[in-house]
Design an enzyme around this catalytic site. Structure first.
Site, PDB file in Angstrom:
ATOM      1  N   ASP A  53     -12.993 -19.023  20.351  1.00 50.52           N
ATOM      2  CA  ASP A  53     -12.962 -17.707  20.292  1.00 50.52           C
ATOM      3  C   ASP A  53     -14.257 -16.897  20.339  1.00 50.52           C
ATOM      4  O   ASP A  53     -15.247 -17.697  20.294  1.00 50.52           O
ATOM      5  CB  ASP A  53     -12.184 -17.163  19.061  1.00 50.52           C
ATOM      6  N   TYR A 112     -14.404 -30.096  13.966  1.00 52.40           N
ATOM      7  CA  TYR A 112     -14.991 -28.977  13.591  1.00 52.40           C
ATOM      8  C   TYR A 112     -15.839 -28.876  12.370  1.00 52.40           C
ATOM      9  O   TYR A 112     -15.453 -29.471  11.481  1.00 52.40           O
ATOM     10  CB  TYR A 112     -13.985 -27.802  13.849  1.00 52.40           C
TER      11      TYR A 112
END
EC number: 5.4.99.12
Length: 253
Positions: A53, A112
Site C-alpha cells: 500500500d 514482513y
C-alpha cells in the site's frame, strides 16, 4: 522473449503503492518506464509477488518481466535498471527464470517487519521509516498476543473490507516481537501469504493489547468470530516493510 526475476527495494513514502494506478506515482509504473527503454521502447508489464500500500516499504519485493531477445548479461541489466529508476527504488538482483515462472503464483513464503517507535516525543528523523505510539506498552502482553497468531487460521477478522480473496485461511510460521531498545520495537511476521492489510491490522491489535486496552484473549475472539470489529485499528503504513519473498529453488534453465 526471455523471462527475468528481479529483487527490488523501495522507500514507499512518495508512492501511491506498488501496483499501477491511474494518475498516481507507483513503483510498478516507474520500473516499467525503464524496462520499456531497455526493450526498444516496447511496453513491458511486470508482475509482483503482491501489492504494497501507499507508504509501505520493501527490502525484498520480487517481480518478473519479459524482454525481447536472448538472455542478457544479468549484472548489466541490473545496473541499467538500478541506475535509471528513481532514487527511492533499488534493483538488488536480477536472475533468469523459466518462461512459466510467476512471481505471484509460484509457491513462496513472505516475511514482513514492522518498526515502532514508542517514546514521549517522536523523532522527526523517523517519521517516514517507523510508526509512532506515545503511550506505555507492556512487552510481555504483546509477546503473548503475538504467540496466538502462529499457526493455520482463518484471518477474516484481520483483513480489510476491500479484500477480494475468498479463501482467507493462511499459515503464519513466525510471529515475534523484539524490543530493540527502550524506545523501539520490531514485529516479525513470516507466513505462506497475507491478506489485504492483515499485517497492519494484527500490529494495531497487538499495540492495543500492549497498551492494556484489550486482553490477550482478544486474539482468540477475533480468529473464532472472524469479525473485524473486534480487532484493533489498522497500524500506520510507514512502519511496514516487505522484508523477503522466499521461493522454492528454480531448476537450471
Amino acid at each position: 522473449m526471455t523471462r527475468y526475476k528481479a529483487t527490488i527495494a523501495y522507500d514507499g513514502t512518495d508512492f501511491a503503492g506498488f501496483q499501477s494506478q491511474t494518475n498516481q506515482r507507483t513503483v510498478q509504473e516507474e520500473i516499467e518506464k525503464v524496462l520499456s527503454k531497455l526493450n526498444s521502447f516496447e511496453p513491458v508489464i511486470l508482475q509482483g509477488s503482491g501489492r504494497t500500500d501507499s507508504g509501505v516499504h520493501a527490502f525484498g519485493q520480487v517481480i518478473h518481466f519479459d524482454l525481447n531477445g536472448k538472455a542478457r548479461d544479468l549484472e548489466r541489466l541490473r545496473f541499467g535498471l538500478d541506475t535509471q529508476t528513481p532514487a527511492d527504488i533499488a534493483v538488488k538482483k536480477v536472475e533468469l527464470v523459466p518462461d512459466d515462472w510467476h512471481a505471484r503464483y509460484q509457491k513462496h513464503e513472505k516475511t514482513y517487519e514492522y518498526y515502532l517507535e514508542n517514546s514521549v516525543t517522536r523523532s522527526p528523523f523517523h517519521r517516514h521509516s517507523k510508526a509512532y505510539f506515545r503511550y506505555p506498552l507492556n512487552f510481555e502482553l504483546m509477546q503473548g498476543a503475538m504467540a496466538k497468531l502462529v499457526g493455520q487460521h482463518d484471518f477474516t477478522g484481520f483483513t480489510a473490507s476491500g479484500s477480494s480473496v475468498d479463501d482467507k485461511v493462511r499459515t503464519i510460521y513466525q510471529a515475534e516481537i523484539i524490543q530493540l531498545d527502550k524506545e523501539n520495537f520490531k514485529f516479525i511476521f513470516r507466513g505462506n501469504g497475507f491478506l489485504y492489510k492483515q499485517v497492519r491490522n494484527m500490529v494495531g491489535t497487538v499495540i492495543k493489547i500492549g497498551n492494556d486496552r484489550m486482553p490477550v484473549s482478544q486474539i482468540d475472539k477475533i480468529l473464532t468470530s472472524k469479525n473485524r470489529n473486534f480487532a484493533g485499528p489498522t497500524a500506520a503504513p510507514e512502519g511496514l516493510y516487505l522484508k523477503e519473498v522466499k521461493y522454492e529453488p528454480i531448476n537450471e534453465i
